[in-house]
Design an enzyme around this catalytic site. Structure first.
Site, PDB file in Angstrom:
ATOM      1  N   HIS A 198       0.924  -1.213   0.103  1.00  0.00           N
ATOM      2  CA  HIS A 198       0.154   0.059   0.010  1.00  0.00           C
ATOM      3  C   HIS A 198       0.843   1.304  -0.050  1.00  0.00           C
ATOM      4  O   HIS A 198       0.155   2.327  -0.231  1.00  0.00           O
ATOM      5  CB  HIS A 198      -0.950   0.011   1.582  1.00  0.00           C
ATOM      6  CG  HIS A 198      -2.271   0.515   0.811  1.00  0.00           C
ATOM      7  ND1 HIS A 198      -2.524   1.336  -0.258  1.00  0.00           N
ATOM      8  CD2 HIS A 198      -3.427   0.591   1.633  1.00  0.00           C
ATOM      9  CE1 HIS A 198      -3.771   1.745  -0.112  1.00  0.00           C
ATOM     10  NE2 HIS A 198      -4.359   1.331   0.776  1.00  0.00           N
ATOM     11  N   ASP A 202      -2.230   2.166  -5.113  1.00  0.00           N
ATOM     12  CA  ASP A 202      -3.459   2.467  -4.299  1.00  0.00           C
ATOM     13  C   ASP A 202      -4.718   1.612  -4.767  1.00  0.00           C
ATOM     14  O   ASP A 202      -4.346   0.753  -5.556  1.00  0.00           O
ATOM     15  CB  ASP A 202      -3.568   4.095  -4.499  1.00  0.00           C
ATOM     16  CG  ASP A 202      -3.834   4.534  -5.923  1.00  0.00           C
ATOM     17  OD1 ASP A 202      -3.863   3.480  -6.631  1.00  0.00           O
ATOM     18  OD2 ASP A 202      -3.422   5.294  -6.253  1.00  0.00           O
TER      19      ASP A 202
END
Ligand code: CAO
Length: 228
Positions: A198, A202
């Site tokens: 992450h 995204d």
């Protein structure tokens, strides 16, 4: 594994309708039974189709094939990689190993099948070469050969994305019939669970990549139309 758990994992799961890929595979296998490929492939599983679709989707989203490295000033930097070296999680007599199929972007589905066959045979007798296990850029795990629907795959430090597919199941789904009337019909559904780093990926990028990969599997003719 301890290092892997320092990576902030983001997860996304989805369903893929495999009816078209399944009939594509059946037709290809009927042909291979009569005339094996130049490498002696007589039958393919779903993996070579999924792996090729993955590589084709990576062409649009190369960030998923990247890795986090240490930059010149010591801070983290992103390195893009042109080779699609797709790691395949394999359940072997000595445990889990992840050899990779190199340069999938330049390979046909039959080339991938031949290489997977070689890796599986070598893995089953503990004869994989170090080169087979090094240089992976993204991983696909197929838990569906054993059983299970969803899983939470764990990233290795040198990759930013891993996918795991479950067992294809025949389940009822709504669809329009030839008269445009909604009916409940049987569908072959595959589930996929992605984990991504992450810090780099995204949710929207992961969802768009998944939609593209899923589109190739739901309409395998799209793959043929885009091959150079
Ligand atoms: N759903 C339903 N059927 C499936 C399937 C799925 N997701 N994946 C494969 N199959 C079918 C194949 O089509 C084949 O059937 P047919 O003979 O009718 O064609 C049969 O299962 C056996 O397939 P295969 O042995 O040729 O395997 P494969 O190429 O699909 O997969 C491999 C190879 C190496 C991915 C698999 O053997 C394996 O080791 N899976 C476990 C991975 C694992 O341990 N993951 C966890 C990692 S985290 O610890």
């Amino acid at each position: 594994m301890t290092e892997s758990l320092t990576i902030p994992h983001f997860g996304l799961s989805d369903e893929i309708t495999m009816d078209s890929s399944s009939s594509f595979r059946s037709r290809l296998n009927a042909r291979l039974a009569k005339a094996p490929s130049k490498d002696g492939v007589q039958r393919i599983s779903y993996m070579p189709i999924m792996v090729k679709a993955l590589s084709m989707a990576l062409k649009s989203y190369p960030i998923l094939n990247s890795c986090v490295v240490e930059g010149a000033d010591g801070s983290p930097a992103l390195a893009y990689r042109s080779a699609h070296n797709i790691g395949i999680a394999m359940d072997c007599p000595n445990g889990l190993i992840v050899p990779n199929v190199k340069n999938v972007q330049d390979k046909s589905i039959l080339d991938i099948a031949a290489e997977l066959q070689r890796l599986q045979e070598a893995g089953s007798i503990g004869k994989l070469a170090p080169a087979d296990l090094q240089g992976g850029t993204i991983t696909l795990s197929n838990i569906g050969t054993i059983g299970g629907t969803y899983t939470s795959p764990v990233l290795v430090k040198s990759e930013v994305c891993i996918g795991a597919v479950g067992q294809i199941q025949r389940v009822p789904r709504f669809a329009l019939d030839v008269h445009g009337v909604e009916q409940v019909i049987p569908r072959q559904i595959l589930t996929v669970s992605w984990s991504a780093d992450h810090r780099v990926i995204d949710g929207a990028t992961m969802a768009k990549f998944n939609a593209l990969w899923k589109g190739y599997l739901e309409q395998p003719e799209l793959m043929a139309s885009e091959l150079s």
